[in-house]
Design a protein around this motif. Structure first.
Motif, short mmCIF file in Angstrom:
data_model
loop_
_atom_site.label_atom_id
_atom_site.label_comp_id
_atom_site.label_asym_id
_atom_site.label_seq_id
_atom_site.Cartn_x
_atom_site.Cartn_y
_atom_site.Cartn_z
N ILE A 106 0.82 -1.20 0.00
CA ILE A 106 0.00 0.00 0.00
C ILE A 106 0.87 1.26 0.00
N ARG A 107 2.09 1.12 0.44
CA ARG A 107 2.99 2.28 0.48
C ARG A 107 3.39 2.74 -0.93
N THR A 108 3.17 1.90 -1.93
CA THR A 108 3.59 2.24 -3.29
C THR A 108 2.42 2.66 -4.17
N TRP A 109 1.27 2.95 -3.59
CA TRP A 109 0.08 3.16 -4.40
C TRP A 109 0.21 4.34 -5.36
N GLU A 110 0.89 5.36 -4.95
CA GLU A 110 1.01 6.53 -5.82
C GLU A 110 1.83 6.24 -7.06
N ARG A 111 2.73 5.29 -6.96
CA ARG A 111 3.55 4.92 -8.12
C ARG A 111 2.69 4.33 -9.22
N TYR A 112 1.64 3.61 -8.84
CA TYR A 112 0.81 2.93 -9.83
C TYR A 112 -0.40 3.76 -10.22
N GLY A 113 -0.91 4.51 -9.28
CA GLY A 113 -2.12 5.28 -9.54
C GLY A 113 -3.36 4.43 -9.38
N MET A 114 -4.44 5.07 -9.00
CA MET A 114 -5.73 4.40 -8.83
C MET A 114 -6.66 4.87 -9.94
N ASP A 115 -7.44 3.94 -10.46
CA ASP A 115 -8.27 4.26 -11.62
C ASP A 115 -9.62 4.87 -11.25
N TYR A 116 -10.24 4.32 -10.23
CA TYR A 116 -11.56 4.80 -9.82
C TYR A 116 -11.57 5.06 -8.32
N TRP A 117 -12.20 6.14 -7.93
CA TRP A 117 -12.30 6.53 -6.52
C TRP A 117 -13.75 6.70 -6.12
N GLY A 118 -14.04 6.36 -4.86
CA GLY A 118 -15.30 6.73 -4.29
C GLY A 118 -15.23 8.14 -3.72
N LYS A 119 -16.36 8.59 -3.17
CA LYS A 119 -16.40 9.96 -2.64
C LYS A 119 -16.02 10.04 -1.18
N GLY A 120 -15.89 8.90 -0.53
CA GLY A 120 -15.41 8.87 0.84
C GLY A 120 -16.51 8.80 1.89
N THR A 121 -16.13 8.36 3.06
CA THR A 121 -17.02 8.32 4.21
C THR A 121 -16.24 8.78 5.44
N GLN A 122 -16.87 9.60 6.26
CA GLN A 122 -16.19 10.21 7.40
C GLN A 122 -16.14 9.24 8.58
N VAL A 123 -14.96 9.13 9.16
CA VAL A 123 -14.77 8.38 10.39
C VAL A 123 -14.21 9.33 11.44
N THR A 124 -14.88 9.41 12.56
CA THR A 124 -14.43 10.27 13.64
C THR A 124 -14.30 9.43 14.90
N VAL A 125 -13.11 9.45 15.48
CA VAL A 125 -12.85 8.69 16.70
C VAL A 125 -12.60 9.68 17.83
N SER A 126 -13.45 9.62 18.83
CA SER A 126 -13.31 10.54 19.96
C SER A 126 -12.46 9.89 21.05
#
Length: 127
Positions: A106-126
């Motif tokens: 996972i540390r090399t993900w930027e080297r390969y690039g991702m083709d499709y992305w979701g819009k994200g979901t918020q996680v908040t840990v108190s």
């Protein structure tokens, strides 16, 4: 049309658990690497975990190793991020993305690039 939709985020106390879901439509995950990423306010997006669907190989960022897992359900074309023993520093927007490249670390993900992305979901840990 390709869609990736994340769900399952929310507010949880430190030490708690959440399970995020990443559902795909318009394509099947089978030939892709699926990754989970997160971005905290003011910080760069970081890779959290990935799974290579062809052989099920997984990888995790050091910060989540031993606490997070990345199971998948082939029939539902869905990948999950099971997050246990959550810490306040896990707070952020969590994104799911796919890459046609085989990404072993996972540390090399930027080297390969991702083709499709979701819009994200918020996680908040108190604390």
């Amino acid at each position: 049309e390709v869609h990736i939709v994340e769900s399952g985020g929310g507010l949880v106390q430190a030490g708690g658990s959440l399970r995020l879901s990443c559902a795909a439509s318009g394509f099947t995950f089978d030939d892709y690497t699926i990754g989970w990423f997160r971005q905290a306010p003011g910080k760069a997006r970081e890779g959290v975990s990935c799974i290579t669907r062809s052989d099920g190989a997984t990888d995790y960022a050091d910060s989540v190793k031993g606490r997070f897992t990345i199971p998948s359900d082939n029939a539902k074309n869905t990948v999950y991020l099971q997050m246990n023993n959550l810490k306040p520093e896990d707070t952020g927007v969590y994104y799911c993305a796919s890459s046609y490249s085989t990404i072993r670390s996972i540390r090399t993900w930027e080297r390969y690039g991702m083709d499709y992305w979701g819009k994200g979901t918020q996680v908040t840990v108190s604390a």
